[in-house]
Design a protein around this motif. Structure first.
Motif, PDB file in Angstrom:
ATOM      1  N   VAL A  56       1.076  -1.264  -0.223  1.00 30.96           N
ATOM      2  CA  VAL A  56       0.059  -0.484   0.366  1.00 30.96           C
ATOM      3  C   VAL A  56       1.128   0.964  -0.334  1.00 30.96           C
ATOM      4  CG1 VAL A  56      -1.716   1.152   1.356  1.00 30.96           C
ATOM      5  CG2 VAL A  56      -1.879  -0.845   1.101  1.00 30.96           C
ATOM      6  N   GLU A  57       2.237   1.790   0.684  1.00 27.98           N
ATOM      7  CA  GLU A  57       2.715   2.582   1.086  1.00 27.98           C
ATOM      8  C   GLU A  57       3.294   2.961  -0.614  1.00 27.98           C
ATOM      9  OE1 GLU A  57       3.641  -0.361   1.708  1.00 27.98           O
ATOM     10  OE2 GLU A  57       2.987  -0.407   4.515  1.00 27.98           O
ATOM     11  N   GLU A  58       3.509   1.711  -1.275  1.00 23.20           N
ATOM     12  CA  GLU A  58       3.983   1.822  -2.901  1.00 23.20           C
ATOM     13  C   GLU A  58       3.082   2.421  -3.428  1.00 23.20           C
ATOM     14  OE1 GLU A  58       7.612   0.922  -3.979  1.00 23.20           O
ATOM     15  OE2 GLU A  58       7.719   1.912  -1.876  1.00 23.20           O
ATOM     16  N   MET A  59       1.868   1.731  -3.635  1.00 20.23           N
ATOM     17  CA  MET A  59       0.420   2.588  -5.117  1.00 20.23           C
ATOM     18  C   MET A  59       0.523   3.700  -4.111  1.00 20.23           C
ATOM     19  SD  MET A  59      -0.807   0.314  -6.331  1.00 20.23           S
ATOM     20  CE  MET A  59      -2.535   0.403  -6.861  1.00 20.23           C
ATOM     21  N   GLU A  60       0.530   4.421  -2.543  1.00 20.27           N
ATOM     22  CA  GLU A  60       0.377   5.039  -2.446  1.00 20.27           C
ATOM     23  C   GLU A  60       1.498   6.610  -2.904  1.00 20.27           C
ATOM     24  OE1 GLU A  60      -2.450   6.810  -1.147  1.00 20.27           O
ATOM     25  OE2 GLU A  60      -3.820   5.085  -1.571  1.00 20.27           O
ATOM     26  N   LYS A  61       2.272   5.940  -2.886  1.00 20.22           N
ATOM     27  CA  LYS A  61       3.633   7.212  -2.940  1.00 20.22           C
ATOM     28  C   LYS A  61       3.671   7.352  -4.549  1.00 20.22           C
ATOM     29  CE  LYS A  61       8.670   7.093  -2.801  1.00 20.22           C
ATOM     30  NZ  LYS A  61      10.382   5.957  -2.588  1.00 20.22           N
ATOM     31  N   VAL A 101       1.077   7.099  -6.146  1.00 22.70           N
ATOM     32  CA  VAL A 101      -0.589   8.364  -6.518  1.00 22.70           C
ATOM     33  C   VAL A 101      -0.083   9.504  -6.550  1.00 22.70           C
ATOM     34  CG1 VAL A 101      -2.647   8.750  -5.247  1.00 22.70           C
ATOM     35  CG2 VAL A 101      -1.555   6.531  -5.717  1.00 22.70           C
ATOM     36  N   LYS A 102       1.095   9.746  -5.102  1.00 23.93           N
ATOM     37  CA  LYS A 102       1.826  11.403  -4.905  1.00 23.93           C
ATOM     38  C   LYS A 102       2.584  11.781  -6.540  1.00 23.93           C
ATOM     39  CE  LYS A 102       3.569  13.829  -0.956  1.00 23.93           C
ATOM     40  NZ  LYS A 102       4.187  14.204  -1.656  1.00 23.93           N
ATOM     41  N   THR A 115      -7.104   1.889 -10.030  1.00 29.42           N
ATOM     42  CA  THR A 115      -6.689   2.001  -9.430  1.00 29.42           C
ATOM     43  C   THR A 115      -5.671   3.665  -9.371  1.00 29.42           C
ATOM     44  OG1 THR A 115      -6.768  -0.284  -8.308  1.00 29.42           O
ATOM     45  CG2 THR A 115      -5.641   1.562  -6.950  1.00 29.42           C
ATOM     46  N   LEU A 116      -4.864   3.138  -9.721  1.00 32.73           N
ATOM     47  CA  LEU A 116      -4.118   4.322  -9.617  1.00 32.73           C
ATOM     48  C   LEU A 116      -4.916   5.384  -9.621  1.00 32.73           C
ATOM     49  CD1 LEU A 116      -0.866   3.087 -10.929  1.00 32.73           C
ATOM     50  CD2 LEU A 116      -0.955   3.412  -8.123  1.00 32.73           C
ATOM     51  N   ARG A 158      -7.418   6.753  -7.197  1.00 34.11           N
ATOM     52  CA  ARG A 158      -6.581   7.299  -5.702  1.00 34.11           C
ATOM     53  C   ARG A 158      -6.089   9.261  -6.336  1.00 34.11           C
ATOM     54  NH1 ARG A 158      -7.337   7.542  -1.820  1.00 34.11           N
ATOM     55  NH2 ARG A 158      -5.214   7.761  -1.523  1.00 34.11           N
ATOM     56  N   VAL A 190      -6.880  12.183  -4.500  1.00 33.56           N
ATOM     57  CA  VAL A 190      -5.800  12.965  -3.919  1.00 33.56           C
ATOM     58  C   VAL A 190      -5.258  13.874  -4.478  1.00 33.56           C
ATOM     59  CG1 VAL A 190      -5.995  10.850  -2.295  1.00 33.56           C
ATOM     60  CG2 VAL A 190      -4.070  11.857  -4.141  1.00 33.56           C
TER      61      VAL A 190
END
Length: 282
Positions: free
Chosen positions: A118-123, A125-126, A253-254, A257, A261
């Motif tokens: 999850v951390e990699e996915m959210e990274k 995304v940002k 998904t990307l 998100r 955000v």
């Protein structure tokens, strides 16, 4: 590495009644890897120190390690069972083939979910939300996935490009900056031209998000952010057929998100894009 069952067999003669109760509960539970130590203690009607003694006796350094091992083994069992049940036979009619392909996709999604960080996915995304330009690179079938990704992300505004031709990719890569993000797609992780353009892009300062199926490949090791797909290969088709669907799900998904955000600027761009497309319809 020994499996959970193999470790039990090794220590079979030295297991106590309390430890056997714990093992019985772990085997009976659908998702033993979700049980806290306290929950397992209550289910087994034993003390928490008994659980600690058991996992140490079996060679695990912590209760967490035991749970992770169980999760991995159950995922492997699930994928093997799914592969056997969904294997496409020569005499299967079209409706059966359609159903089995759907089952294979479901299995691949479950296998991929087990590997998601999850951390990699959210990274990722940002980085995408803040990127100056976004480039999608792929070749062959992966190039088609790259085009689909660009079609989604161009709705958020800014510069979004997809390219399948290695010469064009090289030109773009040579002129990138630290504000650019490359989303490279390669099922094998060893596509020679993609390796070269990813190297160029990184040398130019760009950040590379890699979508592939094997972490032990050249492209996986070059990635700043690695997103892994998982699929079970069968005798009748390459696992790339299912992996491309998982890759599309990753991109969806990307995108979802990033829109969530990305703030008002991105939301306004998405709405403008929707209105523009609506005007093209009767």
């Amino acid at each position: 590495m020994l499996s959970f069952q193999e470790r039990i067999l090794q220590k079979e003669d030295s297991l106590t009644a309390s430890e056997l109760k714990i093992i019985d509960q772990l085997k009976k539970h659908d998702k033993p890897f979700l049980l806290s130590m306290n929950e397992l203690s209550l289910l087994s009607n034993v003390s928490e120190p008994s659980i600690i003694r058991l996992y140490r006796k079996l060679g695990y350094t912590s209760y967490q390690e035991l749970k992770v091992t169980l999760a991995q083994e159950l995922a492997n069992q699930h994928s093997n069972l799914a592969a056997n049940e969904t294997a496409i036979l020569e005499d299967d009619l079209a409706d059966t083939v359609f159903t089995k392909i759907g089952d294979q996709f479901s299995a691949a999604m479950l296998m991929t979910k087990e590997k998601i960080k999850v951390e990699e996915m959210e990274k990722a995304v940002k980085l995408i939300a803040e990127a100056g330009r976004i480039f999608f690179f792929g070749q062959g079938l992966s190039g088609t996935i790259a085009e689909d990704g660009a079609h989604k992300f161009m709705r958020i505004g800014g510069t979004v490009l997809a390219e399948k031709d290695p010469h064009y990719q090289a030109i773009y890569a040579s002129q990138m900056t630290e504000n650019d993000v490359v989303i490279a797609i390669s099922h094998s992780g060893e596509t020679v031209n993609i390796i070269e353009v990813v190297h160029m892009a990184k040398s130019s300062g760009a950040t590379v998000i890699m979508i592939t199926s094997n972490e032990n490949t050249t492209l996986a090791k070059m990635a700043d952010i690695l997103l892994l797909t998982q699929a079970q290969e069968t005798a009748t088709r390459s696992d790339a057929m299912t992996s491309r669907l998982v890759q599309l799900a990753f991109l969806d998904t990307l995108y979802t998100r990033v829109v969530a955000v990305g703030g008002e600027t991105i939301k306004k761009a998405v709405n403008k894009s929707r209105l523009a497309v609506t005007k093209m319809k009767k």
